[in-house]
Design a protein around this motif. Structure first.
Motif, PDB file in Angstrom:
ATOM      1  N   ARG A   1       0.844  -1.204   0.000  1.00  0.00           N
ATOM      2  CA  ARG A   1       0.000   0.000   0.000  1.00  0.00           C
ATOM      3  C   ARG A   1       0.872   1.244   0.000  1.00  0.00           C
TER       4      ARG A   1
ATOM      5  N   ASP B   1      -4.124  -2.439   8.266  1.00  0.00           N
ATOM      6  CA  ASP B   1      -5.412  -1.898   7.833  1.00  0.00           C
ATOM      7  C   ASP B   1      -5.588  -0.490   8.406  1.00  0.00           C
TER       8      ASP B   1
ATOM      9  N   ASP C   1      -5.084   3.414   6.327  1.00  0.00           N
ATOM     10  CA  ASP C   1      -6.123   4.460   6.242  1.00  0.00           C
ATOM     11  C   ASP C   1      -5.613   5.756   6.874  1.00  0.00           C
TER      12      ASP C   1
ATOM     13  N   VAL D   1      -7.366   1.218  -1.740  1.00  0.00           N
ATOM     14  CA  VAL D   1      -7.427   0.990  -0.291  1.00  0.00           C
ATOM     15  C   VAL D   1      -8.810   1.330   0.282  1.00  0.00           C
TER      16      VAL D   1
HETATM   17 MN    MN Z   1      -9.227  -0.884   5.435  1.00  0.00          MN
END
Ligand code: MN
Ligand code: NAD
Ligand code: IPM
Length: 365
Positions: A106, A245, A249, A276
Motif C-alpha cells: 500500500r 489496515d 487508512d 485501499v
Molecule cells: Mn481498510
C-alpha cells in the motif's frame, strides 16, 4: 504483452472507480499494442443479492484463471446487521485467501499539489513516500477460534501467526526496501502480545539476510503518532494484518485523501489489486468518487503483473500532471477552490487518459 484481467467491481463506488481504471488500462493497451482482455464478475453485496453468496463459484473460478484481479470495493449499510461470515466483506476475505497473496503493498505518496488538502502542515507531508507492506492472510482476520457466543455473552478472535508466515512477508518487505531508501520499520505490539514477540524475533532473523537495510521496530500506538508527526522518516513499513489496515487508512491524511491510495497483493497464485478505500456508501452513485486510487491501482497491475514499468510510470506521472494542472475531485478540495477545476469521477478518468496519451506519445517520439 497479453494480460487477462478479471474485474470484480463490487458495491457502492466500486463500479464507478474501476470503470475509470479499466479505461486507463485500455488506453495503455491501445497506445502500446498490448492485448488486455477484461472479464467482469460479481463479488460482495451485489453477489449476495443476485447469487445468494458474497463470492460466487464462477467469480472465484474466473479469478484463478486470470493474470490479475482488479477489485473495486465491497460493503453496504444494508448488510451491517449480518454476521461477519455472511457479509459482503466475507467475499473479499475469501477471494484474498483463495488467491493466496500474503503481501499487500500500500504505497502512500504525498503529491505536492495535495499538501494543502492535508490537515498536516505542507512542510511535514511534502515528499512523504511510505510503502506499507501489510500481511494479508493471517492475524485476527483469519485466526481461529473466533466466535460470538450469544448465550454466554462472550466473543473472541485470535491473533495468530506462524514464523513462516511472518518470514515470507518480511522477506518481501526487505527486498522492496533494498530497492528503495533501505529503511524498514516493523510495527508490532511486542510490549504486550506474544504474537508480536514472535513477529519481532522473526523480522530480526530475516534482517540478517539483508545487511544493507536498516531495521527499526515501533509499537503500533507510537507509530500512529510518528506517522503524523514525521511521515518523511519512513520508507517501508511492515505490519501485521489489522495494524496495517488501520495505519494505511491513517496514511490517507498524509496523501490528502483516502481516494488517492492504491494497493497490490502479491506472493500468491494470482495478484489481487484493490484501491485501499471502501465502497463509500455516503457518496456512491453521485459521480463524486475520486477514481485516482483505482487508476493508480491499474498502474500497479502494469508494474507487478505486466512488467510494464514505463507504462505504470506513465499513469503515475499523468496523475501528477492532472493535479499540477489544477484538476480535482471534490474530496481533493479543502476550502479555497481558486485556480482549481472540480471534476466528476468520469471527467477525472478522462483527464487522466488524455494525459497518459500525451505522456506515452512524447516517450515514443
Ligand atoms: Mn481498510
Ligand atoms: P470507506 O473507505 O468506504 O469511506 C470512508 C470515507 O472516505 C467516506 O467518507 C468516503 O466517502 C470517503 N472515500 C472513500 N473512498 C473515496 C473516494 N474514492 N473518493 C472520495 N471519497 C472517498 O470506508 P467506510 O465508510 O468505513 O466503509 C464503507 C464500506 O466499505 C463498509 O462496508 C466497509 O466494510 C467497506 N470497505 C471495503 C473495502 C474494500 O472492499 N476493499 C475497504 C474498506 C472498507
Ligand atoms: C481494506 C478493508 C478490508 C480489510 C475489509 C473491508 C475486509 O478495510 O481492504 O482495507 O479490513 O482488509
Amino acid at each position: 504483452m497479453k494480460l487477462k484481467i478479471l474485474v470484480t467491481a463490487g458495491d457502492g463506488i466500486g463500479p464507478e472507480v474501476t470503470t475509470e481504471a479499466v479505461a486507463a488500462l485500455k488506453e495503455i493497451a491501445a497506445l502500446g499494442g498490448h492485448e488486455f482482455a477484461f472479464a467482469e464478475k460479481r463479488i460482495g453485496g451485489v453477489a449476495i443479492v443476485q447469487d445468494g453468496t458474497p463470492l460466487p463459484a464462477d467469480t472465484l473460478e474466473a479469478a484463478l484463471a486470470s493474470d490479475a484481479v482488479l477489485l473495486g470495493a465491497v460493503g453496504g449499510n444494508e448488510f451491517n446487521s449480518l454476521p461477519p461470515d455472511k457479509r459482503p466483506e466475507a467475499g473479499l476475505l475469501q477471494i484474498r485467501a483463495a488467491l493466496g497473496g500474503f503481501a499487500n503493498l500500500r504505497p502512500a505518496f504525498a503529491f505536492k499539489e495535495l499538501a494543502v488538502n492535508s490537515p498536516l502542515k505542507a512542510e511535514i507531508v511534502d515528499g512523504a513516500d511510505v510503502l506499507f507492506v501489510r500481511e494479508l492472510l493471517g492475524g485476527l482476520y483469519f485466526g481461529r477460534p473466533r466466535e460470538w457466543n450469544q448465550s454466554s455473552g462472550e466473543a473472541w478472535n485470535t491473533m495468530r501467526y506462524t514464523r513462516d508466515e511472518v518470514a515470507r512477508v518480511a522477506r518481501i518487505a526487505f527486498e522492496l526496501a533494498s530497492k528503495r531508501r533501505k529503511k524498514l520499520t516493523s510495527v508490532d505490539k511486542a510490549n504486550v502480545l506474544e504474537v508480536s514477540q514472535l513477529w519481532r524475533a522473526t523480522v530480526n532473523e530475516v534482517a540478517k539476510e539483508f545487511p544493507g537495510v536498516t531495521v527499526e521496530h515501533q509499537y503500533v500506538d507510537a507509530m500512529a503518532m510518528h506517522l503524523m508527526n514525521r511521515p518523511r522518516d519512513f520508507d517501508v513499513v511492515l505490519t501485521e494484518n489489522l495494524f496495517g489496515d488501520i495505519l494505511s487508512d491513517e496514511s490517507a491524511v498524509i496523501t490528502g485523501s483516502l481516494g488517492m491510495l492504491p494497493s497490490a497483493t502479491i506472493g500468491g497464485k494470482v495478484n489481487l489489486y484493490e484501491p485501499v478505500h471502501g465502497s463509500a456508501p455516503d457518496i456512491a452513485g453521485k459521480g463524486l468518487a475520486n477514481p485516482l486510487g483505482a487508476i493508480l491501482t491499474g498502474a500497479l497491475i502494469l508494474r507487478h503483473s505486466g512488467g510494464l514499468e514505463a507504462e505504470a510510470a506513465a499513469i503515475e506521472s499523468a496523475v501528477r500532471k492532472v493535479l499540477e494542472r489544477g484538476f480535482r475531485t471534490p474530496d481533493l478540495v479543502r476550502g479555497n477552490t481558486q485556480g482549481l477545476t472540480v471534476l466528476s469521477t468520469k471527467e477525472m478518468g478522462a483527464k487522466v487518459r488524455e494525459t497518459v496519451k500525451e505522456k506515452l506519445l512524447a516517450l515514443s517520439h
